[in-house]
Design an enzyme around this catalytic site. Structure first.
Site, PDB file in Angstrom:
ATOM      1  N   ASP A  92       0.848  -1.193   0.000  1.00 16.71           N
ATOM      2  CA  ASP A  92       0.000   0.000   0.000  1.00 16.71           C
ATOM      3  C   ASP A  92       0.882   1.239   0.000  1.00 16.71           C
ATOM      4  OD1 ASP A  92       0.709  -0.807   2.746  1.00 16.71           O
ATOM      5  OD2 ASP A  92      -0.458   0.945   3.363  1.00 16.71           O
ATOM      6  N   GLU A 153       0.201  -0.768   5.913  1.00  8.91           N
ATOM      7  CA  GLU A 153       1.330  -0.265   6.708  1.00  8.91           C
ATOM      8  C   GLU A 153       1.334   1.248   6.814  1.00  8.91           C
ATOM      9  OE1 GLU A 153       5.359   1.213   7.623  1.00  8.91           O
ATOM     10  OE2 GLU A 153       4.166   1.554   5.810  1.00  8.91           O
TER      11      GLU A 153
END
Length: 383
Positions: A92, A153
Site C-alpha cells: 500500500d 502499513e
C-alpha cells in the site's frame, strides 16, 4: 549452498535495466491504502510474480475495509515448520490513484521518479529479484524463505498487526526492505509512534445573520492544534497531519475532526505523551473535545542478535564493494512489531533514494543491483 555463499552471490547476474523495467511495471499499478480494490490489483501482480518463482501462494482476506495480504512460501528441504527467514513488506502507498499524472514515471540520469517507487515498491521488488536470482542459479538458502506482503502499513497496520506478529513468531529472522537510510545504511531499531483522533463539537448558527450565537468547532480545533504541536520536545514530538471541519461557509461549524501523531525514542516518553494527549481539554466550555487513541507502534531497540545480523549484512556489503552504517529511525515500519517481539529484525534493506511520500519521490537507479545483491547475500547466509 556452496562453502562460500557470498562468492556465489557475487556471481549472480543481476541486470539493472531489467530490474528497473520490472519495478516501473509495479509503480504503474497505483495502490493507495484506502482504495482496497487498487491494493488488491497490486497484490495480484506481486502474487503472480511470486508464483512464477515457484512459491506457494496464500491469499489472506482483508479486514476493516482494507485489502488482504499475500503470503508466499518457497520450497525448502527443511522439515515443514522449520523457523526460517521472513521477508516482510507492504504494497500500500500514500499516493492516491491519479498521482501518476503529477508524478509520472520518468528517468532523469541516475534518478527514476514515480509514486511509491522508493517507499516501498523498490525495496519489495529487489527482495523478489534477490530470490529470483538465487533460484535461477540453483542455490539453496540455509533457511526456508517466506514473503508476507501487507496492505495497510502506511496507516499503522491496524488490520494486519496480529497477522504480522503471528507470522514473525514462526520465523528465526525478519528482513524488511524499507528504503535505505539517507546515508545508505540500514535500520536496527525504530522509535515508538502513537496516533490520535480528535473531534470538537460546537454549536451551529447562521454565520451571516447570527454569528455570535454559534460556537465554532473549527476555531477550537485550531487552538488545540497550536497547543498540541507546542508540546513537542527533544524526547517526544507531536504533529497534526489531517484536519476536516464544517460543511457550509455560511454556517458556524458544528464538528471538526483531526488526526495527530506522536513519536518518541523511548517507550516511557511515548507513554507520557499519550497521557498528555488524552488529558487535553477544550478551552471553551460550550465546545466539547474528544481525544481517542488510534494505532500504536511499540519502540524497537536493538539487542545483540540484531547487531549480529547487522554485522553480517555489513560484511556482505563490504565484499560487494560498499559499506553500510546502522541507526535507529523514526517513521515507523512493521519492523517495530517484530523487533519489539525480540525477533532479530533488520530494516532499511531497500533501495536508496529520496522524497518518499512527496511528488519528488525517486530512487537512485545505481542502487538497485548492489542492494539486491546485499539482500541475496543475507538470504544465502542467515542460518
Amino acid at each position: 549452498m556452496p562453502a562460500d555463499p557470498i562468492a556465489a552471490v557475487l556471481d549472480l547476474p543481476f541486470d539493472q535495466e531489467a530490474m528497473l523495467a520490472g519495478l516501473c511495471r509495479w509503480v504503474a499499478c497505483e495502490s493507495p491504502t484506502f482504495d482496497a480494490a487498487a491494493v488488491e490489483r497490486m497484490l495480484d501482480m506481486a502474487a503472480r510474480d511470486l508464483a512464477l518463482l515457484g512459491a506457494r501462494i496464500e491469499r489472506i482476506p482483508g479486514q476493516m475495509d482494507f485489502a488482504g495480504c499475500v503470503r508466499a512460501r518457497f520450497p525448502h528441504a527443511a522439515p515443514e515448520g522449520t523457523p526460517g527467514v521472513l521477508v516482510l513488506a507492504h504494497l500500500d502507498t500514500v499516493h492516491p490513484v491519479g498521482t501518476l499524472e503529477r508524478l509520472p514515471i520518468r528517468r532523469e540520469g541516475n534518478r527514476c521518479y514515480g509514486p511509491a517507487i522508493l517507499d516501498m515498491k523498490g525495496g519489495t521488488y529487489i527482495a523478489l529479484e534477490a530470490i529470483r536470482q538465487i533460484l535461477r542459479a540453483g542455490l539453496a538458502t540455509p533457511l526456508p524463505v517466506t514473503v508476507l506482503l501487507t496492505s495497510d502499513e502506511e496507516v499503522g497496520s491496524p488490520s494486519t498487526r496480529d497477522l504480522i506478529e503471528a507470522e514473525a513468531a514462526r520465523h528465526k529472522v525478519v528482513l524488511v526492505p524499507e528504503p535505505a537510510r539517507p546515508s545508505g545504511g540500514v535500520v536496527t531499531g525504530r522509535y515508538a509512534i502513537a496516533r490520535f483522533n480528535l473531534r470538537t463539537t460546537g454549536r451551529p448558527s447562521h454565520a451571516g445573520a447570527r454569528l455570535a450565537e454559534g460556537r465554532s468547532a473549527i476555531r477550537e480545533m485550531c487552538r488545540q492544534v497550536v497547543a498540541i504541536e507546542a508540546m513537542t520536545t527533544d524526547d517526544c514530538t507531536f504533529s497534526v497531519g489531517v484536519i476536516r471541519g464544517g460543511q457550509w461557509v455560511n454556517c458556524v461549524a458544528t464538528h471538526c475532526d483531526a488526526e495527530a501523531l506522536s513519536m518518541a525514542k523511548r517507550q516511557a516518553d511515548l507513554d507520557a505523551g499519550v497521557a498528555r494527549m488524552l488529558a487535553l481539554k477544550s478551552t471553551n466550555p460550550d465546545v466539547t473535545l474528544e481525544v481517542t487513541r488510534g494505532v500504536t507502534r511499540p519502540v524497537w531497540e536493538p539487542d545483540e542478535r540484531v547487531m549480529a545480523l547487522y554485522r553480517l549484512a555489513r560484511g556482505i556489503a563490504n565484499r560487494i564493494g560498499f559499506d553500510i552504517g546502522h541507526e535507529s529511525s523514526g517513521g515507523g515500519s512493521d519492523g517495530n512489531f517484530t523487533g519489539a517481539l525480540g525477533i532479530p529484525t533488520l530494516d532499511g534493506l531497500g533501495v536508496a533514494g529520496a522524497g518518499a511520500h512527496t511528488l519528488e519521490e525517486h530512487i537512485l537507479v545505481d542502487s538497485l543491483v548492489p542492494r539486491a545483491r546485499l539482500f541475496a547475500g543475507l538470504l544465502a547466509s542467515v542460518e
